[in-house]
Write a protein that holds these residues in place. Sequence first.
Motif, mmCIF file in Angstrom:
data_model
loop_
_atom_site.group_PDB
_atom_site.id
_atom_site.type_symbol
_atom_site.label_atom_id
_atom_site.label_comp_id
_atom_site.label_asym_id
_atom_site.label_seq_id
_atom_site.Cartn_x
_atom_site.Cartn_y
_atom_site.Cartn_z
ATOM 1 N N SER A 94 18.041 -44.341 7.012
ATOM 2 C CA SER A 94 18.333 -43.906 8.387
ATOM 3 C C SER A 94 18.064 -42.417 8.573
ATOM 4 C CB SER A 94 19.787 -44.238 8.757
ATOM 5 O OG SER A 94 20.025 -45.621 8.687
ATOM 6 N N ARG A 111 18.627 -37.450 12.046
ATOM 7 C CA ARG A 111 19.517 -38.581 11.834
ATOM 8 C C ARG A 111 20.189 -38.987 13.143
ATOM 9 N NH1 ARG A 111 20.567 -35.280 7.264
ATOM 10 N NH2 ARG A 111 19.973 -36.272 5.283
ATOM 11 N N HIS A 113 19.892 -42.516 14.188
ATOM 12 C CA HIS A 113 19.443 -43.888 14.362
ATOM 13 C C HIS A 113 19.830 -44.722 13.132
ATOM 14 C CE1 HIS A 113 16.499 -42.074 11.767
ATOM 15 N NE2 HIS A 113 15.832 -43.208 11.605
ATOM 16 N N LEU A 114 19.677 -46.023 13.247
ATOM 17 C CA LEU A 114 19.968 -46.937 12.145
ATOM 18 C C LEU A 114 18.666 -47.547 11.647
ATOM 19 C CD1 LEU A 114 21.988 -48.548 10.385
ATOM 20 C CD2 LEU A 114 22.049 -50.264 12.221
ATOM 21 N N ASN A 115 18.380 -47.349 10.349
ATOM 22 C CA ASN A 115 17.170 -47.915 9.754
ATOM 23 C C ASN A 115 17.379 -48.101 8.256
ATOM 24 O OD1 ASN A 115 13.674 -46.860 9.389
ATOM 25 N ND2 ASN A 115 14.585 -48.867 9.292
ATOM 26 N N SER A 122 8.126 -44.706 13.633
ATOM 27 C CA SER A 122 8.507 -43.444 14.254
ATOM 28 C C SER A 122 7.260 -42.609 14.500
ATOM 29 C CB SER A 122 9.485 -42.689 13.350
ATOM 30 O OG SER A 122 8.906 -42.487 12.070
ATOM 31 N N SER A 133 12.198 -42.199 17.165
ATOM 32 C CA SER A 133 12.273 -43.376 16.307
ATOM 33 C C SER A 133 13.090 -44.459 16.992
ATOM 34 C CB SER A 133 12.925 -43.034 14.966
ATOM 35 O OG SER A 133 13.108 -44.208 14.185
ATOM 36 N N SER A 135 15.618 -47.836 16.627
ATOM 37 C CA SER A 135 16.792 -48.047 15.797
ATOM 38 C C SER A 135 17.080 -49.533 15.692
ATOM 39 C CB SER A 135 17.999 -47.317 16.408
ATOM 40 O OG SER A 135 19.168 -47.533 15.650
ATOM 41 N N GLU A 136 17.651 -49.939 14.571
ATOM 42 C CA GLU A 136 17.923 -51.351 14.347
ATOM 43 C C GLU A 136 19.050 -51.889 15.224
ATOM 44 O OE1 GLU A 136 18.564 -51.717 10.160
ATOM 45 O OE2 GLU A 136 16.492 -51.225 9.655
ATOM 46 N N ASP A 137 19.749 -51.024 15.936
ATOM 47 C CA ASP A 137 20.799 -51.485 16.853
ATOM 48 C C ASP A 137 20.296 -51.594 18.289
ATOM 49 O OD1 ASP A 137 20.553 -48.844 17.567
ATOM 50 O OD2 ASP A 137 22.580 -48.263 16.982
ATOM 51 N N ARG A 139 18.514 -49.265 20.040
ATOM 52 C CA ARG A 139 18.358 -48.003 20.757
ATOM 53 C C ARG A 139 17.088 -47.281 20.312
ATOM 54 N NH1 ARG A 139 23.788 -44.730 20.115
ATOM 55 N NH2 ARG A 139 23.667 -45.553 17.984
ATOM 56 N N SER A 162 16.761 -55.383 16.791
ATOM 57 C CA SER A 162 16.019 -54.190 16.414
ATOM 58 C C SER A 162 14.772 -54.000 17.270
ATOM 59 C CB SER A 162 15.586 -54.288 14.945
ATOM 60 O OG SER A 162 16.698 -54.489 14.113
#
Length: 201
Positions: A94, A111, A113-115, A122, A133, A135-137, A139, A162
């Motif tokens: 992430s 930082r 985001h979730l990855n 990105s 980038s 994000s896996e959530d 966003r 995602s």
Amino acid sequence: ESILCGGGEDGKIYIWDLLSRSSRPVQVLDEALGAISAVAVKNSIIAAGGMDGFLRLYDIRSGRVLMKTFGGVSLGSISFSRDSRMLLVGCLDSTLRLVDRERGHVLMEYRGHLNTQFRLRSGFLWDDSMVASPSEDGRFFIWNLINGTEKKAYSQDITKHSILFSNQHRYRSSRKERHKALLVAGGINGQVSLWSPDTAS
């Protein structure tokens, strides 16, 4: 633009000469110890990264190879800045890392985001003043290139899946003949979303 590069699960990078019209690669780079998950080419430089946690930079003209690791974390995406002096490396911890191409030094980390699972694409935005980038959530994050501050976090409320790929494009207004930048992102739910820099949805 006459060279095509691709990486495989066998840990090899294949290089084809498009002018030769041959299906056989002209060169195979096999230093990686795991699957190749990202390849980017700019001028004579090939940047590649993968599951072994190494960023490798190959200079086709000089034969120079630069290797850089980020604590063993796997790499998911690589992109060049416009002037080719910097690389944006997306890692599966992430974190986005801005890397100096010549020395391999990490210039900035981004930082928020979730990855940790998927390959998320990105990249630099517009005039290279920002990086972004998915994000896996579900966003999409944008940061200031220089100081790393978060500019915006776009939300795709329709889905929590995602966002797997993103890109930037410019379209021309039919009336005013002006070019306007857009962010384009798609997720595993099959939907494509468009954002402009002036809006948050």
